[in-house]
Design an enzyme around this catalytic site. Structure first.
Site, short mmCIF file in Angstrom:
data_model
loop_
_atom_site.label_atom_id
_atom_site.label_comp_id
_atom_site.label_asym_id
_atom_site.label_seq_id
_atom_site.Cartn_x
_atom_site.Cartn_y
_atom_site.Cartn_z
N SER A 149 -16.56 -21.87 -8.36
CA SER A 149 -15.49 -21.77 -7.36
C SER A 149 -14.44 -22.81 -7.67
O SER A 149 -14.75 -23.90 -8.19
CB SER A 149 -16.04 -21.99 -5.95
N TYR A 163 -20.24 -27.91 -0.09
CA TYR A 163 -20.10 -26.72 -0.94
C TYR A 163 -19.31 -27.06 -2.19
O TYR A 163 -19.69 -26.69 -3.31
CB TYR A 163 -19.41 -25.61 -0.14
#
Length: 251
Positions: A149, A163
């Site tokens: 990501s 995250y």
């Protein structure tokens, strides 16, 4: 798999690709792209019911299912063993399984923090280790693809610290594996998307009452096509890190 001695793009026909998180939107799109290209897929997920759609559409001729929790090393070993048992070999793995909780650093529980770290980081490490063992046994190289990501590059949102840390770990793992393994023709690629129209992305409420499919981000198929391109590159080249953005997002 068709060899690329002429330097042309490689053919996915009969190639064997294992995908974790294949019951989700992106993982399912990756599995379907490989199957549509004539490849064989080992689809892994923590829930058997999440894989029911793939099985209904593709049967068991070129599709094998492997149910297990990627937090356990044995799940990665089982995924590889399923590929060898079902199709005789393993050519590529896609570490796609992921968990994300959005909010401030104190907004999620200790269990949620552990889940993100264990699924996103340990799950990727276990799969890489299992795949490398198999690639070395077979010879001829292979592909490790990590779905990361842009959050791991410090260009994500402002409420995803843990995250983002797990995704940074995946990106750095990918770079380090590339340095370690490329001399063996084992390529490591990290694909780092920004927002994708999936229920995963909707978890923080960014879509409000709208269906995730109506968002302004990329579609799961966009990520799948990036994986497809990565796997079909001639062996003379490799892609280390690929960031992907929709036209509606700024950074």
């Amino acid at each position: 798999m068709t060899a690329d001695s002429t330097g042309h793009a490689r053919d996915l026909t009969d190639t064997v690709v294992a995908v974790t998180g294949a019951g989700g939107a992106i993982g399912g799109a990756i599995a379907r792209l490989v199957l549509e290209a004539g490849g064989r897929v080992v689809a892994g997920d923590v829930r058997a019911e999440a894989l029911a759609g793939l099985r209904a559409d593709w049967g068991e001729d070129r599709l094998a299912l492997a149910v297990g929790d990627v937090r356990r090393e044995s799940t990665a070993d089982d995924l590889v063993a399923t590929a060898v048992r079902s199709f005789g070999r393993l050519d590529s793995v896609v570490a796609n399984a992921a968990v994300g909780f959005y909010g401030g650093v104190l907004d999620y529980s200790a269990d949620e923090v552990s889940l993100m770290v264990d699924v996103n980081v340990k799950g990727t490490v276990w799969l890489a280790r299992a795949a490398v063992r198999r690639f070395r046994e077979q010879g001829g190289g292979g592909d490790l693809v990590i779905i990361g990501s842009v959050a791991g590059l410090l260009i994500g949102g402002g409420k995803e610290a843990v995250y983002a840390a797990t995704k940074a770990a995946q990106i750095n793992l990918g770079y380090a594996l590339d340095r370690e393994l490329r001399s063996e023709l084992i390529r490591t690629t990290t694909i780092a998307p920004a927002g994708v129209n999936t229920p995963f992305a909707a978890a923080d409420g960014r879509f409000g009452d709208r269906d995730p499919a109506d968002g302004d981000f990329m579609e799961p198929g966009d990520i799948a096509r990036a994986v497809g391109y990565t796997l079909t590159q001639p062996r003379r080249m490799r892609t280390e890190l690929w960031t992907m953005w929709s036209m509606s997002e700024a950074h």
